[in-house]
Design an enzyme around this catalytic site. Structure first.
Site, short mmCIF file in Angstrom:
data_model
loop_
_atom_site.label_atom_id
_atom_site.label_comp_id
_atom_site.label_asym_id
_atom_site.label_seq_id
_atom_site.Cartn_x
_atom_site.Cartn_y
_atom_site.Cartn_z
N CYS A 1 31.59 41.49 37.77
CA CYS A 1 31.32 42.13 39.06
C CYS A 1 29.86 42.62 39.15
O CYS A 1 28.95 41.84 39.41
CB CYS A 1 32.33 43.23 39.31
N GLU B 1 38.65 41.78 32.66
CA GLU B 1 38.99 42.86 31.72
C GLU B 1 40.02 43.83 32.29
O GLU B 1 40.59 44.64 31.54
CB GLU B 1 37.73 43.63 31.32
N HIS C 1 37.18 40.78 37.75
CA HIS C 1 37.29 41.66 36.58
C HIS C 1 38.35 41.13 35.61
O HIS C 1 39.48 41.64 35.58
CB HIS C 1 37.68 43.07 37.02
#
Length: 275
Positions: free
Chosen positions: A101, A197, A195
């Site tokens: 991002c 993660e 994202h």
């Protein structure tokens, strides 16, 4: 292997996130890297801070990861400008980078591109129907990805001018740059606008952190609906195969399966082993 996580947020942003999630984005990202690469030493730096110092010289790291951020890079605040200069230095040193991002936006600007507010509005919760470009289908960044997939996402800004040496590897209806490889100086950056993660719980926390603006923008009818959506995501965190929740939220294994959701990070770590 020694890895560095660059926290994209200012001190205020880190505190806001920690108040909701219990830890900062860089803490969570570092924990994930330690899980995916147990042999790695993972350190953290907060380059938005005026007094920030790298734990080790740049060249001591085999790879550097950049988190998301609540900052807007086009506002040219000191917290952003310090990060741009650091990423330019990392490009010059040639240490491979990965970014989620804000990380993609930061690397794009550091390499000569531009970032602006997305005229299509905010992408909330999940980026839908991300589609690999022709080159993206064969790019090691996206190994094991389907040609079309969903991913956790929350952002209002997008890359609007590409840097000179860039390969766009994925896009969707909300952004023409959902993933890219950027070359600058001696360096290589792999990054995504989404994202990988983020877990379902992380998305729930993001939605609760933003709160009322999401209702104002029409994503939820009211605060109660937002809270129900976040509650479903929190349940999904611990019950990944709850068919009723997956169906209700329009999700599948792109989100529920950790390795599918984290594919780009896993692939980036694997690329470091080959360098």
């Amino acid at each position: 292997m020694r890895l560095l996580v660059l926290e994209g947020n200012s001190l205020a942003g880190r505190r806001r996130w920690a108040d909701v999630a219990g830890s900062t984005p860089s803490d969570s990202y570092a924990d994930l890297l330690r899980t995916l690469a147990p042999e790695a030493v993972v350190e953290i730096c907060t380059p938005a801070d005026a007094d920030a110092r790298l734990p080790q010289p740049i060249e001591a790291y085999q790879g550097i990861v950049i988190t998301g951020s609540a900052l807007n890079i086009y506002q040219r605040e000191p917290e952003s400008l310090r990060q741009i200069e650091l990423v330019r230095e990392i490009f010059a040193q040639g240490v491979p980078m990965f970014g989620s991002c804000w990380g993609l936006q930061l690397a794009s600007v550091a390499a000569g591109g531009e970032v602006s507010l997305n005229p299509a509005g905010r992408e909330v919760g999940f980026a839908r129907k991300i589609t690999l470009t022709e080159v993206g289908q064969g790019h090691p960044l996206h190994a094991a990805r389907n040609a079309v997939f969903d991913a956790p996402a929350i952002h209002s800004d997008i890359v609007t001018k590409l840097p000179p040496d860039v390969t766009v590897t994925a896009r969707n209806a909300m952004s023409e740059v959902q993933a890219a490889e950027i070359r600058s100086g001696r360096g290589r950056f792999w990054g995504v606008q989404y994202h990988p993660e983020f877990s379902p719980q992380d998305i729930a926390w993001v939605l609760l952190l933003i709160g009322q603006p999401l209702v104002n923008e029409g994503f939820f009818a009211d605060a109660a609906e937002l809270e129900r959506y976040a509650s479903d995501l929190a349940l999904l965190q611990h019950h990944r195969h709850r068919r009723d929740i997956l169906w209700r939220l329009g999700l599948d294994q792109d989100i529920a399966d950790d390795r599918q959701r984290q594919a780009e990070i896993i692939n980036w770590i694997a690329s470091l082993d080959r360098t």
